[in-house]
Motif scaffolding. Structure first.
Motif, PDB file in Angstrom:
ATOM      1  N   GLY A  92       0.832  -1.197   0.000  1.00 57.80           N
ATOM      2  CA  GLY A  92       0.000   0.000   0.000  1.00 57.80           C
ATOM      3  C   GLY A  92       0.862   1.241   0.000  1.00 57.80           C
ATOM      4  N   ILE A  93       0.237   2.392  -0.200  1.00 54.03           N
ATOM      5  CA  ILE A  93       0.975   3.646  -0.193  1.00 54.03           C
ATOM      6  C   ILE A  93       0.504   4.518   0.961  1.00 54.03           C
ATOM      7  N   THR A  94       1.326   5.484   1.322  1.00 53.03           N
ATOM      8  CA  THR A  94       0.963   6.442   2.361  1.00 53.03           C
ATOM      9  C   THR A  94       0.747   7.801   1.732  1.00 53.03           C
ATOM     10  N   LEU A  95      -0.203   8.549   2.290  1.00 51.34           N
ATOM     11  CA  LEU A  95      -0.545   9.867   1.763  1.00 51.34           C
ATOM     12  C   LEU A  95      -0.372  10.938   2.836  1.00 51.34           C
ATOM     13  N   PHE A  96      -0.122  12.149   2.367  1.00 48.20           N
ATOM     14  CA  PHE A  96      -0.066  13.320   3.237  1.00 48.20           C
ATOM     15  C   PHE A  96      -0.952  14.388   2.612  1.00 48.20           C
ATOM     16  N   THR A  97      -1.796  15.012   3.415  1.00 50.70           N
ATOM     17  CA  THR A  97      -2.696  16.032   2.894  1.00 50.70           C
ATOM     18  C   THR A  97      -1.949  17.336   2.661  1.00 50.70           C
ATOM     19  N   SER A  98      -1.874  17.722   1.410  1.00 49.70           N
ATOM     20  CA  SER A  98      -1.137  18.927   1.022  1.00 49.70           C
ATOM     21  C   SER A  98      -1.962  20.184   1.270  1.00 49.70           C
ATOM     22  N   THR A  99      -1.263  21.296   1.471  1.00 51.92           N
ATOM     23  CA  THR A  99      -1.948  22.594   1.555  1.00 51.92           C
ATOM     24  C   THR A  99      -2.248  23.155   0.170  1.00 51.92           C
ATOM     25  N   ILE A 100      -1.703  22.527  -0.879  1.00 49.76           N
ATOM     26  CA  ILE A 100      -1.974  22.943  -2.260  1.00 49.76           C
ATOM     27  C   ILE A 100      -3.326  22.383  -2.670  1.00 49.76           C
ATOM     28  N   ARG A 101      -4.259  23.247  -3.052  1.00 51.02           N
ATOM     29  CA  ARG A 101      -5.619  22.811  -3.391  1.00 51.02           C
ATOM     30  C   ARG A 101      -5.760  22.496  -4.873  1.00 51.02           C
ATOM     31  N   ARG A 102      -6.702  21.616  -5.158  1.00 51.40           N
ATOM     32  CA  ARG A 102      -7.094  21.395  -6.543  1.00 51.40           C
ATOM     33  C   ARG A 102      -7.739  22.663  -7.086  1.00 51.40           C
ATOM     34  N   GLY A 103      -7.438  22.973  -8.331  1.00 52.77           N
ATOM     35  CA  GLY A 103      -7.925  24.217  -8.919  1.00 52.77           C
ATOM     36  C   GLY A 103      -9.420  24.247  -9.139  1.00 52.77           C
TER      37      GLY A 103
ATOM     38  N   GLY B 156      -3.733   0.792 -11.835  1.00 54.13           N
ATOM     39  CA  GLY B 156      -5.064   0.233 -11.613  1.00 54.13           C
ATOM     40  C   GLY B 156      -5.595   0.688 -10.262  1.00 54.13           C
ATOM     41  N   ILE B 157      -5.807  -0.258  -9.358  1.00 50.99           N
ATOM     42  CA  ILE B 157      -6.278   0.037  -8.003  1.00 50.99           C
ATOM     43  C   ILE B 157      -5.139  -0.258  -7.020  1.00 50.99           C
ATOM     44  N   THR B 158      -4.768   0.749  -6.237  1.00 55.63           N
ATOM     45  CA  THR B 158      -3.671   0.616  -5.279  1.00 55.63           C
ATOM     46  C   THR B 158      -4.179   0.986  -3.891  1.00 55.63           C
ATOM     47  N   PRO B 159      -3.976   0.118  -2.903  1.00 51.68           N
ATOM     48  CA  PRO B 159      -4.477   0.415  -1.555  1.00 51.68           C
ATOM     49  C   PRO B 159      -3.679   1.518  -0.873  1.00 51.68           C
ATOM     50  N   VAL B 160      -4.335   2.227   0.032  1.00 53.28           N
ATOM     51  CA  VAL B 160      -3.700   3.254   0.853  1.00 53.28           C
ATOM     52  C   VAL B 160      -3.666   2.744   2.287  1.00 53.28           C
ATOM     53  N   SER B 161      -2.489   2.714   2.880  1.00 47.06           N
ATOM     54  CA  SER B 161      -2.343   2.165   4.233  1.00 47.06           C
ATOM     55  C   SER B 161      -2.425   3.235   5.316  1.00 47.06           C
ATOM     56  N   LYS B 162      -1.864   4.427   5.045  1.00 44.76           N
ATOM     57  CA  LYS B 162      -1.867   5.505   6.029  1.00 44.76           C
ATOM     58  C   LYS B 162      -2.117   6.850   5.355  1.00 44.76           C
ATOM     59  N   ILE B 163      -2.779   7.735   6.096  1.00 43.97           N
ATOM     60  CA  ILE B 163      -2.983   9.110   5.625  1.00 43.97           C
ATOM     61  C   ILE B 163      -2.661  10.049   6.781  1.00 43.97           C
TER      62      ILE B 163
END
Length: 308
Positions: free
Chosen positions: A146-157, A266-273
């Motif tokens: 799985g992958i880990t994510l971090f919530t960015s302060t950069i917003r989607r336009g 394809g589909i990749t699981p997320v383990s941590k956010i």
């Protein structure tokens, strides 16, 4: 080693690939384009990434339609048909004797400028077309770990200044988001929309599973993902509740499962956010089911294409 949804197994054959540039083929080390190219100067270009499975360019028409929509959105006259581009893609694959396990990047820029400038009227050539085929198999580690994510302060336009659905070369805001995530020790970035709701990741679309339901964003501020659309379709075709809705990090941190979608992985699981484990931190049951359904959809596409 870099870890993320675009991890690929090393393949020595890629050192000898031939790259298509405006009707000609060039060795990898010799494939070059002018520094006056619009894409290089101001990010003025559109692109698609396709997968070749057993001789079939999977979901080809979806990719072609998205490319033509992107070109129309930025006012780029392509000057060739979908059929002609398709022929050139297959010509490139034939030149490289490729039939399976290939990732194809198609890039079209507005063309060569007479001088560095944003002004499209200073373009002195037709569009530049580049087709890069590479042997790429997603690293099994990505699905297993799985992958880990971090919530960015950069917003989607917002759609009124750079619509996130536009598959264009201007990706600097996504790079900024990814850099924040990397510096925070994560693999990739989770991005919010202009209202603070969860939108997408920097290069993939994002889903969570809560109480047996699949949630993803409304689509107003996310990438126009082809794999995302296929997953939503698969849910509805298999009686899995799928909601396109606004939800926040409050919902994400309490999710049972999370995964991302993209043409390559394809589909990749997320383990941590943001350092918080999602569910049991593994590839969730419903996520795995959708992964199986998605792979079956690809096999069906290959079978139907081979028959026609």
């Amino acid at each position: 080693m870099v870890h993320g949804t675009h991890n690929a197994l090393e393949d020595s054959r890629n050192q000898n690939i031939k790259i298509f540039i405006n009707g000609e083929f060039y060795k990898r080390a010799e494939a070059k384009i002018s520094v006056f190219d619009s894409g290089y100067l101001v990010g003025d270009g559109v692109w698609e990434a396709l997968r070749l499975h057993q001789g079939t360019l999977v979901f080809l028409q979806d990719h072609l339609d998205r490319l033509w929509q992107s070109a129309a959105t930025v006012g780029m006259a392509l000057g060739f048909s979908q059929q002609e581009l398709t022929q050139n893609i297959y010509k490139t694959l034939h030149e490289n004797n490729m039939s399976n396990g290939v990732h194809v990047r198609v890039m079209v820029t507005r063309g060569i400028k007479k001088t560095p400038s944003q002004d499209p009227r200073l373009t002195i050539s037709g569009p530049n077309v580049v087709i890069i085929p590479e042997y790429k198999t997603a690293a099994p580690e990505s699905k297993a770990k799985g992958i880990t994510l971090f919530t960015s302060t950069i917003r989607r336009g917002s759609p009124d200044y750079l619509d996130p659905r536009l598959n264009c070369h201007s990706k600097l805001h996504e790079v900024q988001a990814l850099i924040q995530a990397i510096e925070a020790g994560a693999d990739e970035a989770l991005m919010l929309d202009v209202n603070g709701f969860v939108s997408t990741c920097n290069a993939t679309n994002f889903f969570i599973v809560k109480n047996g339901e699949v949630w993803t964003s409304t689509g107003q501020y996310c990438m126009n993902g082809i794999t995302r659309a296929k997953v939503i379709h698969l849910c509805r075709a298999n009686n899995i509740i799928c909601k396109e809705k606004n939800f926040s990090l409050f919902d994400v941190y309490g999710a049972d499962e999370a995964f991302v979608t993209g043409s390559f992985g394809g589909i990749t699981p997320v383990s941590k956010i943001d350092g918080r484990q999602i569910g049991d931190g593994k590839f969730g049951t419903l996520s795995k089911k959708l992964d199986t359904l998605y792979n079956s959809l690809i096999a069906h596409e290959v079978e139907n294409t081979s028959r026609s």
